[in-house]
Design a protein around this motif. Structure first.
Motif, PDB file in Angstrom:
ATOM      1  N   PHE A  32       0.852  -1.185   0.000  1.00 34.04           N
ATOM      2  CA  PHE A  32       0.000   0.000   0.000  1.00 34.04           C
ATOM      3  C   PHE A  32       0.892   1.241   0.000  1.00 34.04           C
ATOM      4  O   PHE A  32       1.703   1.421   0.902  1.00 34.04           O
ATOM      5  N   ASP A  33       0.726   2.080  -1.012  1.00 31.51           N
ATOM      6  CA  ASP A  33       1.562   3.260  -1.190  1.00 31.51           C
ATOM      7  C   ASP A  33       0.834   4.537  -0.785  1.00 31.51           C
ATOM      8  O   ASP A  33      -0.394   4.626  -0.907  1.00 31.51           O
ATOM      9  N   ASP A  34       1.603   5.521  -0.348  1.00 33.70           N
ATOM     10  CA  ASP A  34       1.196   6.925  -0.216  1.00 33.70           C
ATOM     11  C   ASP A  34       0.619   7.313   1.138  1.00 33.70           C
ATOM     12  O   ASP A  34       0.362   8.497   1.363  1.00 33.70           O
ATOM     13  N   GLY A  35       0.380   6.394   2.042  1.00 33.74           N
ATOM     14  CA  GLY A  35      -0.135   6.752   3.353  1.00 33.74           C
ATOM     15  C   GLY A  35       0.989   7.162   4.281  1.00 33.74           C
ATOM     16  O   GLY A  35       2.116   7.385   3.840  1.00 33.74           O
ATOM     17  N   PRO A  36       0.694   7.230   5.574  1.00 27.83           N
ATOM     18  CA  PRO A  36      -0.620   6.976   6.172  1.00 27.83           C
ATOM     19  C   PRO A  36      -1.496   8.222   6.145  1.00 27.83           C
ATOM     20  O   PRO A  36      -0.991   9.339   6.253  1.00 27.83           O
ATOM     21  N   ILE A  37      -2.813   8.010   5.993  1.00 25.36           N
ATOM     22  CA  ILE A  37      -3.759   9.112   6.079  1.00 25.36           C
ATOM     23  C   ILE A  37      -5.009   8.636   6.817  1.00 25.36           C
ATOM     24  O   ILE A  37      -5.287   7.436   6.862  1.00 25.36           O
ATOM     25  N   PRO A  38      -5.771   9.571   7.383  1.00 26.00           N
ATOM     26  CA  PRO A  38      -7.007   9.184   8.079  1.00 26.00           C
ATOM     27  C   PRO A  38      -7.997   8.511   7.132  1.00 26.00           C
ATOM     28  O   PRO A  38      -7.945   8.684   5.916  1.00 26.00           O
ATOM     29  N   ILE A  39      -8.880   7.771   7.696  1.00 23.17           N
ATOM     30  CA  ILE A  39      -9.978   7.065   7.021  1.00 23.17           C
ATOM     31  C   ILE A  39      -9.470   5.898   6.191  1.00 23.17           C
ATOM     32  O   ILE A  39      -9.836   4.745   6.427  1.00 23.17           O
ATOM     33  N   VAL A  40      -8.603   6.167   5.224  1.00 19.31           N
ATOM     34  CA  VAL A  40      -8.220   5.120   4.274  1.00 19.31           C
ATOM     35  C   VAL A  40      -7.287   4.092   4.908  1.00 19.31           C
ATOM     36  O   VAL A  40      -7.521   2.884   4.810  1.00 19.31           O
ATOM     37  N   THR A  41      -6.216   4.551   5.546  1.00 18.85           N
ATOM     38  CA  THR A  41      -5.285   3.599   6.156  1.00 18.85           C
ATOM     39  C   THR A  41      -5.957   2.765   7.251  1.00 18.85           C
ATOM     40  O   THR A  41      -5.780   1.537   7.273  1.00 18.85           O
ATOM     41  N   PRO A  42      -6.742   3.364   8.152  1.00 18.20           N
ATOM     42  CA  PRO A  42      -7.460   2.528   9.127  1.00 18.20           C
ATOM     43  C   PRO A  42      -8.419   1.533   8.467  1.00 18.20           C
ATOM     44  O   PRO A  42      -8.581   0.415   8.968  1.00 18.20           O
ATOM     45  N   PHE A  43      -9.043   1.917   7.357  1.00 18.18           N
ATOM     46  CA  PHE A  43      -9.892   0.981   6.625  1.00 18.18           C
ATOM     47  C   PHE A  43      -9.078  -0.223   6.155  1.00 18.18           C
ATOM     48  O   PHE A  43      -9.496  -1.379   6.316  1.00 18.18           O
ATOM     49  N   VAL A  44      -7.923   0.040   5.583  1.00 14.78           N
ATOM     50  CA  VAL A  44      -7.063  -1.051   5.113  1.00 14.78           C
ATOM     51  C   VAL A  44      -6.663  -1.948   6.271  1.00 14.78           C
ATOM     52  O   VAL A  44      -6.713  -3.185   6.170  1.00 14.78           O
ATOM     53  N   LEU A  45      -6.247  -1.355   7.367  1.00 17.18           N
ATOM     54  CA  LEU A  45      -5.831  -2.136   8.530  1.00 17.18           C
ATOM     55  C   LEU A  45      -6.964  -3.034   9.024  1.00 17.18           C
ATOM     56  O   LEU A  45      -6.730  -4.188   9.407  1.00 17.18           O
TER      57      LEU A  45
END
Length: 209
Positions: A32-45
């Motif tokens: 997974f490229d370009d994070g970490p950012i709110p909403i999206v990275t926690p969704f992936v986790l």
């Protein structure tokens, strides 16, 4: 224009870079490229946790500075960390000294031997310099590019891309970014369900390269 499946000729031409893995069991290497950012990275986790899956996150140093709590969530969940430069620099359009300095700045926080060039664009001179600065560095490319960053690509077609081309040993690129989220949110849970049903495991790159 981009290719979903990396051509064999390209892999051979840049043979010093890591394009895929030869695992001893059915395994896919999600990145997974370009994070970490709110909403999206926690969704992936959350999705990864549901499948007891590990992955490699190629983080932008500036995003780590802005969202250290989310970065710590990634690390604490046992995922591997990779360097994606501090400011998402395109190697082909960046002077070598600036590119190396920016990468080293990111690594002050990331502390990793894994590196992925943003856009997959890196000069041979930059490869040489990175390896001279850190002989243990592994420059990670990919076998399958999901296309989740493509706003003109439908979520259904994005899912079709990854399911069609991913095989055991594939390094697959997704993006935990807002730009990619419309496709990622649709594709990741569905792809994980299919792959898990076929008996694939999901590994971190730091254990095999």
């Amino acid at each position: 224009m981009y290719l979903v499946k990396s051509p064999r000729l390209l892999k051979k031409y840049y043979s010093s870079l890591v394009w895929d893995v030869k695992p001893d069991k059915p395994c896919i290497y999600l990145t997974f490229d370009d994070g970490p950012i709110p909403i999206v990275t926690p969704f992936v986790l959350n999705i990864l946790q549901q499948y007891n899956a590990k992955a490699t996150f190629f983080c932008i140093g500036d995003n780590v500075s802005k969202h250290p709590d989310i970065f710590n969530q990634v690390k604490n969940a046992g995922h591997a960390i990779g360097n994606h430069t501090y400011n998402h620099l395109k190697g082909w359009k960046t002077a070598d000294n600036i590119y190396i300095e920016n990468t080293l700045k990111a690594d002050e926080q990331l502390k990793t031997n894994l590196f992925r060039p943003p856009y997959g664009r890196i000069k041979r001179s930059q490869i040489k310099l990175l390896k001279s600065v850190n002989p243990d560095i592994k420059i990670i490319m990919w076998d399958v590019l999901s296309g989740d960053f493509d706003i003109n690509l439908s979520p259904e077609k994005c899912l079709q891309n990854v399911l069609k081309h991913t095989e055991s040993g594939s390094i697959v690129v997704f993006h935990d970014s807002l730009k990619a989220f419309d496709r990622l949110e649709y594709v990741l849970p569905r792809a994980m369900e299919v792959w898990s049903g076929k008996g694939f495991e999901f590994g971190c790159l730091n254990y095999i390269v």
